[in-house]
Write a protein that holds these residues in place. Sequence first.
Motif, PDB file in Angstrom:
ATOM      1  N   LEU A  89       1.314  -1.215  -0.229  1.00 20.74           N
ATOM      2  CA  LEU A  89      -0.351   0.247  -0.238  1.00 20.74           C
ATOM      3  C   LEU A  89       0.733   1.222  -0.286  1.00 20.74           C
ATOM      4  N   ILE A  90       1.592   1.350   0.842  1.00 21.38           N
ATOM      5  CA  ILE A  90       2.636   2.131   1.033  1.00 21.38           C
ATOM      6  C   ILE A  90       3.147   2.327  -0.132  1.00 21.38           C
ATOM      7  N   GLU A  91       3.596   2.034  -0.846  1.00 25.48           N
ATOM      8  CA  GLU A  91       4.933   1.430  -1.917  1.00 25.48           C
ATOM      9  C   GLU A  91       3.721   2.208  -3.215  1.00 25.48           C
ATOM     10  N   GLU A  92       2.416   1.684  -3.428  1.00 25.99           N
ATOM     11  CA  GLU A  92       1.562   1.881  -4.119  1.00 25.99           C
ATOM     12  C   GLU A  92       1.397   3.395  -4.137  1.00 25.99           C
ATOM     13  N   LEU A  93       1.534   4.257  -2.874  1.00 26.03           N
ATOM     14  CA  LEU A  93       1.463   5.424  -2.844  1.00 26.03           C
ATOM     15  C   LEU A  93       2.070   6.558  -2.776  1.00 26.03           C
ATOM     16  N   ILE A  94       3.254   5.907  -2.912  1.00 28.00           N
ATOM     17  CA  ILE A  94       3.936   6.731  -3.174  1.00 28.00           C
ATOM     18  C   ILE A  94       4.795   6.408  -4.272  1.00 28.00           C
ATOM     19  N   ARG A  95       4.343   5.797  -5.487  1.00 32.74           N
ATOM     20  CA  ARG A  95       4.403   5.318  -7.061  1.00 32.74           C
ATOM     21  C   ARG A  95       3.247   6.362  -7.375  1.00 32.74           C
ATOM     22  N   CYS A  96       2.111   6.502  -6.552  1.00 32.39           N
ATOM     23  CA  CYS A  96       0.674   7.385  -7.276  1.00 32.39           C
ATOM     24  C   CYS A  96       0.941   9.497  -6.720  1.00 32.39           C
ATOM     25  N   GLY A  97       2.058   9.408  -6.050  1.00 30.87           N
ATOM     26  CA  GLY A  97       2.969  10.705  -5.676  1.00 30.87           C
ATOM     27  C   GLY A  97       2.496  11.488  -4.678  1.00 30.87           C
ATOM     28  N   VAL A  98       1.852  10.333  -3.737  1.00 22.87           N
ATOM     29  CA  VAL A  98       1.762  10.587  -2.037  1.00 22.87           C
ATOM     30  C   VAL A  98       2.773   9.783  -1.087  1.00 22.87           C
TER      31      VAL A  98
END
Length: 151
Positions: A89-98
């Motif tokens: 989840l954190i990895e995907e948020l970072i990929r999305c700019g968060v």
Amino acid sequence: FDRGFYGGPVGFVSSTVGEFCVAIRSVLCQPRTLHVFAGAGMVPGSSPVDEWEETAMKMRNVLQLVTDRGPQLSLSEQPNINTLWATMLIEELIRCGVDHFCVCPGSRSTPLAVAIARNKRATHRVFHDERSAGFYCAGYARGKGRAAGCV
């Protein structure tokens, strides 16, 4: 048996309000040393072995936050499904700019807090109160023009 900080009240009192909780997981920080406390309750029918294992499990979450584990673990090396889910989840948020997070640590959010702490691209601030974290996130979003995660 000196219980130290474990089991004691933690909270605040102001001129208009007071709020307390019981410290069932706590850490005493001293120079170069952390003392981790956790406990379980013995009631009729409790198994001492099960309660001991529960205490170890409660401390493991705190220890994972401060243990230097070297490079970030790959997804296949995650110790359990909660840690795997949180890491993804954190990895995907970072990929999305968060990539900035406000963290209010607690036992239920430990996998997310650990995933944020281990991710080299994530920045974070720790808050003791969820409302403060929410206001900070709103201010961060307005000031930076981008979202922040609130855990």
